[in-house]
Design an enzyme around this catalytic site. Sequence first.
Site, PDB file in Angstrom:
ATOM      1  CD1 TRP A 141      -1.551  -8.561   3.972  1.00 56.50           C
ATOM      2  CD2 TRP A 141      -0.756  -7.327   5.666  1.00 56.50           C
ATOM      3  NE1 TRP A 141      -1.241  -7.306   3.485  1.00 56.50           N
ATOM      4  CE2 TRP A 141      -0.760  -6.538   4.499  1.00 56.50           C
ATOM      5  CE3 TRP A 141      -0.313  -6.761   6.852  1.00 56.50           C
ATOM      6  CZ2 TRP A 141      -0.331  -5.207   4.490  1.00 56.50           C
ATOM      7  CZ3 TRP A 141       0.114  -5.446   6.850  1.00 56.50           C
ATOM      8  CH2 TRP A 141       0.109  -4.686   5.677  1.00 56.50           C
ATOM      9  CG  ASP A 197     -10.247  -4.977  -1.603  1.00 57.69           C
ATOM     10  OD1 ASP A 197      -9.748  -5.298  -0.504  1.00 57.69           O
ATOM     11  OD2 ASP A 197     -10.510  -3.792  -1.888  1.00 57.69           O
ATOM     12  CD  GLU A 200      -2.459  -5.376   0.974  1.00 56.68           C
ATOM     13  OE1 GLU A 200      -1.927  -4.390   1.501  1.00 56.68           O
ATOM     14  OE2 GLU A 200      -1.865  -6.455   0.804  1.00 56.68           O
ATOM     15  CD  GLU A 201      -8.917  -0.738   2.806  1.00 58.51           C
ATOM     16  OE1 GLU A 201      -8.149   0.142   3.213  1.00 58.51           O
ATOM     17  OE2 GLU A 201      -9.903  -0.488   2.074  1.00 58.51           O
ATOM     18  CD  GLU A 425      -0.266   4.199  -0.609  1.00 59.53           C
ATOM     19  OE1 GLU A 425      -0.558   4.772   0.472  1.00 59.53           O
ATOM     20  OE2 GLU A 425      -0.074   2.975  -0.700  1.00 59.53           O
TER      21      GLU A 425
END
Length: 584
Positions: A141, A197, A200-201, A425
Amino acid sequence: MRFLQVVVGALSLVGPTFAQSSTVDGYVSTESPIAKAGLLANIGPSGSKSSGAKAGIVIASPSATSPNYLFTWVRDSSLVFKVVIDQFTSGADTSLRGLIDFFVTAEANLQQVTNPSGSLTTGGLGEPKFNIDGSAFTGAWGRPQRDGPALRSTSMIAYANWLLDNNNSTFVTNTLWPTIKLDLDYISSNWNQSTFDLWEEVNSSSFFTTAVQHRALREGSALATRIGQTSVVSGYDTQANNLLCFLQSYWNPTGGYITANTGGGRSGRDANTVLTSIHTFDPAAGCDAITFQPCSDKALANLKVYVDSFRSIYGINSGIASNAAVAVGRYPEDSYFGGNPWYLATVAVAEQLYDALAVWASQGSLTVTDTSLPFFKGFLSSVTSGTYASTTSTYTTLTAAIKNFADGFIAVHAKYTPSNGGLSEQYDRNSGTPTSAVDLTWSYAAALTAFTARSNATSTKSWGASGLTVPATCSSGGSGGSGGSGPSVQVTFNVQATTFLGENIYITGSVDALQNWNTGTALKLDPANYPTWSITLTLPASTNVQYKYIRKVDGSSSVTWESDPNNSINTPASGSTTINDSWR
Ligand SMILES: *[C@@H]1O[C@H](CO)[C@@H](O)[C@H](O)[C@H]1NC(C)=O
Ligand SMILES: *[C@@H]1O[C@H](CO)[C@@H](O)[C@H](O)[C@H]1NC(C)=O
Ligand SMILES: *[C@@H]1O[C@H](CO)[C@@H](O)[C@H](O)[C@H]1NC(C)=O
Ligand SMILES: *[C@@H]1O[C@H](CO)[C@@H](O)[C@H](O)[C@H]1NC(C)=O
Ligand SMILES: *[C@@H]1O[C@H](CO)[C@@H](O)[C@H](O)[C@H]1NC(C)=O
Ligand SMILES: *[C@@H]1O[C@H](CO)[C@@H](O)[C@H](O)[C@H]1NC(C)=O
Ligand SMILES: *[C@@H]1O[C@H](CO)[C@@H](O)[C@H](O)[C@H]1NC(C)=O
C-alpha cells in the site's frame, strides 16, 4: 423577495440565473436524512451495511469487490466522526454519544496494532488502513500517510472540549488525552518526513497533510494547556510554527493556485486544496491567507483554477457557461476508474464558498485583491481590487452571484445522485452514472458538512487560526530550532527537585531545541507532579545531547546551575523516550 428578483434580473446579464436555489433547498432537505442514515449504516457494531466491523469502526464502503473498500481508513473514519461529534456537541443529535465512545476505544486500540508502517513507537501511527476487525492490513500500500493522526486528534479534541465544557475532565485526562497525545507526538516528530497524499498515490509532501497537522498541533497545544498538561505545549507550538512556515511554500504565485503536492509530476491542481480550506476553516480567522481560509484571496483564486481545470475534460460539463458550476473531481490528470468527478469534491467547492459567504456577512464587507481578482471577475467583470462594504451594490451583486455559484455545485450533485439518494465515490465523466464504490461513507459525510455550511457556517468552532504570524525563516524542526533536518524524537525530561516558592526549574543544553546553553531562553519545566518537574521536547533522533537543569527565581536574572558533569543522552532513532533525573 421582490428585491431579490430585481437583483436576479440584473445578474442574468453576467451569469447564471437564480432558478436553482429553491431546487437546492428541496434537495438538501431530502438528501440530509439519507446521507445521515448512509453514514451511520457504515459504522460498527450495528450499522446495517457494516456487518463484521468492530464497535466504532467505520468501513469506507460496503463494496467488497471492484473496488474492495471493506477496510477502515484512519483519514475517512476521522472525517466521518468529526461530523458525528459536531452533531452531538451542537445538540443536533444527542443520541450519538455511545457511538463516539466506541470510536474513541476503537482508535485507541488501532494505535497499538503493529503494522507494516511500524509499531506504536516506530512509526505505526502513519498506517493508513486496517482490517475492519481491527487487525493490521499487511498488503502492499502507499504508506505511511501522515494526515491520519492529525484528523483523528482533531476529532477527539472537539469531543474533549465539549466534555470539559460539561464538567467531565476525568474522561478527557484519563481516556482521551493519552490517545490524542500519541497522535500529536507523532505529528511533532514526523511532520517533516515524506508522506503519501490523501489519494494514496504521491509520496512527497502534501498541502492537505501539512495543513491538518498544523491545525492539530495548534488545538492540541490549547487542549494541553486547558487540562494542565503544560509540558508538551512549547514543543507543539514550535512544530506548529514550523508547519505554518512550510505551509506557505505550496502557494504557486505564477499560476495563482496552491500546488497540492511537492512531488508527483502533475499540475498540482487538486481537490486536496479545497478540502484543506474547509477542514481548516476557522470563522474567527476571517479571510486570513496564511492559513488559507475559505475567503482568503489565495484560496478563492485557487478554487477558480481548480474548478476551471475540469471544464473541458468531462463530457458532462460541455456547454456550461464559463462562470457556472460544473462537475469536479480529484485532479484533472486522474485516471482511476477512468478519471471521473467525485461527489465529495463537488460539494467541497460549495462548502468553501458557503464558508466564505458567512465570514463576509459577519464582517460586513469583502475584499478583492489582485490575487483574487480573476475569481471575482467571473461574477462581475467590471470589479476592481478594493474593499466593498455590505451596503454597496458591488457587495450585493458579488455575494448573490457567489451564493448562486455555490448552490450550482449542490445542483450538479443533485443531478447525478440517483433517486434513492445513495452516494457512491464517483459519477461518470460522460454519462453522469454513479461509479466506483457504492455508499462511500466519506461522500455522505461531505454532503452533510456542505449542507450544514449552507445553513449556518458560522457555527463552526474556532481552532486557533486567528492572529498567527509566519516565522521569518522556516525550520525543518528536526532540531527544534533552525536549520536541522532529518528525523526527530520526543523526549520527556523528568527531574526530582525541591524548590522554594517563586523558584523554578529550567533546562538548557547543546542543541537548538535546548536553546544552545542559553540561560536567558532556557525552557521552564512543569511542576504539575511536584517535586517532579517535567517537559517534553522534540529533539533530533540518534544524536548525543548534553544538557543541564538550572534554577531561576522569579524576577531575578541570576541562575543556579546543576553541578558538573553535563548530563548526556543518546536519543533513540525514532519514537519517544523518558529520562528520569534528580537535581544534582
Ligand atoms: C459545571 O460545574 C459548574 C461548577 O459546579 C457549574 O456551575 C456548571 O453549571 C456545570 N456545567 C455543566 C454543563 O454541567
Ligand atoms: C464522562 O464521559 C464518559 C464518556 O462518555 C462517560 O462514560 C462518563 O460517565 C462521564 N462521566 C461523568 C461524571 O459524567
Ligand atoms: C522539511 O521542512 C523544510 C523547511 O520548511 C522544507 O524545506 C522541507 O521541504 C520539508 N520536508 C518535508 C519532507 O516535509
Ligand atoms: C517515499 O519518499 C522518501 C523520500 O524520497 C523515500 O525515502 C521513501 O522510500 C519513499 N517511500 C516509498 C514507499 O516509495
Ligand atoms: C448558527 O450557529 C450558532 C452557533 O452554534 C448559533 O448560535 C445560531 O443560533 C445558529 N443560527 C442558525 C440560524 O441556526
Ligand atoms: C558542558 O558543556 C559545555 C558546552 O559544551 C562546556 O562548555 C562545558 O565544559 C561542559 N561541562 C563539562 C563539565 O564537561
Ligand atoms: C522514568 O519514569 C517513568 C515513570 O515513572 C517510567 O515509566 C520510565 O520507565 C522511567 N524511565 C527510565 C529510563 O527509567
